[in-house]
Design an enzyme around this catalytic site. Structure first.
Site, PDB file in Angstrom:
ATOM      1  N   LYS A  29      86.450  76.961 -78.746  1.00  6.76           N
ATOM      2  CA  LYS A  29      86.919  77.209 -77.368  1.00  6.76           C
ATOM      3  C   LYS A  29      86.978  78.710 -77.113  1.00  6.76           C
ATOM      4  CE  LYS A  29      90.760  75.821 -74.279  1.00  6.76           C
ATOM      5  NZ  LYS A  29      92.027  75.048 -74.201  1.00  6.76           N
ATOM      6  N   SER A 104      92.344  71.438 -70.720  1.00  9.64           N
ATOM      7  CA  SER A 104      91.483  72.573 -70.431  1.00  9.64           C
ATOM      8  C   SER A 104      90.351  72.755 -71.434  1.00  9.64           C
ATOM      9  CB  SER A 104      92.319  73.850 -70.379  1.00  9.64           C
ATOM     10  OG  SER A 104      92.888  74.138 -71.664  1.00  9.64           O
ATOM     11  N   SER A 128      95.768  69.849 -73.603  1.00 11.93           N
ATOM     12  CA  SER A 128      94.387  70.301 -73.428  1.00 11.93           C
ATOM     13  C   SER A 128      93.402  69.909 -74.513  1.00 11.93           C
ATOM     14  CB  SER A 128      94.353  71.815 -73.244  1.00 11.93           C
ATOM     15  OG  SER A 128      94.744  72.112 -71.940  1.00 11.93           O
TER      16      SER A 128
HETATM   17  N1  GLN Z   1      97.106  70.789 -68.008  1.00 13.43           N
HETATM   18  C1  GLN Z   1      98.121  71.553 -68.653  1.00 13.43           C
HETATM   19  C2  GLN Z   1      98.249  72.878 -67.973  1.00 13.43           C
HETATM   20  O1  GLN Z   1      97.483  73.128 -67.117  1.00 13.43           O
HETATM   21  C3  GLN Z   1      97.833  71.721 -70.101  1.00 13.43           C
HETATM   22  C4  GLN Z   1      96.904  72.821 -70.406  1.00 13.43           C
HETATM   23  C5  GLN Z   1      96.782  73.107 -71.867  1.00 13.43           C
HETATM   24  O2  GLN Z   1      97.187  72.317 -72.716  1.00 13.43           O
HETATM   25  N2  GLN Z   1      96.256  74.314 -72.155  1.00 13.43           N
HETATM   26  O3  GLN Z   1      99.084  73.665 -68.276  1.00 13.43           O
END
Ligand code: GLN
Length: 427
Positions: A29, A104, A128
């Site tokens: 990532k 994400s 995410s």
């Molecule tokens: N959807 C969650 C957020 O936007 C989780 C994102 C993540 O785990 N980086 O914060």
């Protein structure tokens, strides 16, 4: 580049000649630092930024013989549930046409689902890793807080996030976890958990043996979920039961407040973490013309996307004098309550099971204008980060339309072997 836009860059990084991951590709990532290879976090702010060092997990991948085929696309700075907020364009779900891959870490899950990498690393602050794994029909593990080093991970919300594996099967995800886990002197929040996790031997726990396993089902995490998701979930639980597991209902009353608490804490930490992107320490220059405030403002106006700006503003507000007690402190109280609830539920069960996401993958473009609905989709994943516990998402089946559904299993702290064993009975 892939036609579904899974990679931001496809520069190959070669690992050692031999090791447990020799001959395999592990995509990384783009918020995880790679020495000499651009690391953007999906943001225009960091376009062209090349880290001078490797994240600990990247160093461990190289030592283990893995080849890194590229850096994967992601929601900007990890903020999102659909991988549509990247400055490098949205990622498409390679296994569900017209749908989002989840976020994400959408790029990481997509390249694994499409077979363009054997495995991948993602980061999970509030779901995410698990969300895109569920939406793309692959496996994802969010480790216990402190199991995996965050050194070299560009921080979004440090008290919540962990790096973890995404792979086609539970045993491959466990193999990858085995390589990256373990204490690191560069991250003071890592713990030596060798006793609890039996010397970091995760791969051999994927033996599919669920005979006698006790599964708690928090009814709160089924309330309001899509009907077909719930149906698929129960079919998977019946499968586990047929293999010797038992299940019973448990209560997690505090999860009703988990999403709110999560977003207050995550945005507060983000507003502080992202202060370093000012065009001087990091980020695009704001063009100094005699006034530093203007220069900082220009840099942040140009470098950050809409979702990141929204969160920095809300986080700054929640932390400001006069509001701190009303929002941040309350959210911390709720966090303590969520932890307590999980401890109690896990004293009566080996693992807790729920759908990973309450909905199937959304249509592309649908969530962008409605951030609140997008935040609510994180109802089942965010409580786990608040409680710092480990969780795995495994494919549970499909809806009538053929959309992937994920099953989440949550374990006690450093109970990775238990959730790996249980998950491997399904995938
Ligand atoms: N959807 C969650 C957020 O936007 C989780 C994102 C993540 O785990 N980086 O914060």
């Amino acid at each position: 580049m892939t036609d579904y836009n899974g990679y931001i860059a496809t520069e190959t990084i070669e690992g050692a000649d031999d090791g447990p991951l020799a001959g395999r590709t592990v995509a990384v990532k783009d918020n995880i630092s790679t020495e000499g290879v651009q690391t953007t976090c999906g943001s225009a702010m960091l376009d062209g930024y090349v880290p001078p060092y490797d994240a600990t997990v990247v160093a461990r991948l190289k030592e283990a013989g893995a080849t890194i085929p590229g850096k994967t696309n992601m929601d900007e700075f990890g903020m999102g549930t659909t991988t549509e907020t990247s400055a490098y364009g949205p990622v498409e779900n390679p296994v569900a046409e017209g749908r989002v891959p989840g976020g994400s870490s959408g790029g990481s899950a997509a390249v694994v689902a499409a077979g363009d990498a054997d495995m991948a690393l993602g980061s999970d602050t509030g779901g995410s890793i698990r969300c895109p794994a569920a939406f793309c029909g692959v496996v994802g593990i969010k480790p216990t807080y402190g199991l995996v080093s965050r050194y070299g991970l560009v921080a979004y919300a440090n008290s919540l996030e962990q790096i973890g594996p995404i792979a086609p099967s539970v045993s491959e995800a466990a193999e990858l976890l085995e390589v990256i886990a373990g204490p690191d002197e560069r991250d003071g929040t890592t713990r030596d958990a060798s006793e609890a996790v039996e010397g970091y031997d995760f791969a051999d726990a994927a033996d599919g043996d669920v005979d006698g396993l006790s599964i708690g089902v928090p009814t709160e995490l089924l309330d309001g979920a899509d009907e077909q998701v719930v149906e698929t979930f129960w079919t998977a639980l019946d499968d586990l039961e047929a293999q010797g597991a038992t299940y019973h209902e448990v209560d997690l009353p505090s999860v009703e407040h988990a999403v709110e608490a999560y977003y207050v804490i995550a945005m507060s930490e983000a507003s502080s973490n992202l202060a370093r992107f000012d065009g001087v320490r990091y980020g695009q220059s704001g063009g100094y013309e005699g006034n530093w405030n203007e220069s900082f403002a220009n840099s942040r106006e140009e470098g950050f996307g809409e979702e990141v700006k929204r969160r920095v503003l809300l986080g700054t507000y929640a932390l400001s004098a006069g509001y701190h007690d009303k929002y941040y402190k309350k959210a911390q109280d709720a966090r303590a309550w969520v932890k307590q609830d999980f401890d109690e539920a896990l004293s009566e069960a080996d693992v807790l099971a729920s759908p990973t996401m309450p909905v199937p993958p959304m249509k592309r473009g649908e969530s962008l204008d409605d951030p609140l609905t997008m935040y609510l989709a994180d109802a089942n994943t965010t409580p786990v980060n608040l409680a710092n516990l480990p969780a795995i998402s495994v494919p549970a089946g499909e809806t009538d339309e053929g959309l992937p559904v994920g099953l989440q299993l949550v374990g006690p702290a450093f109970g990775e072997r238990t959730i790996i064993r249980a998950g491997s009975a399904l995938a």
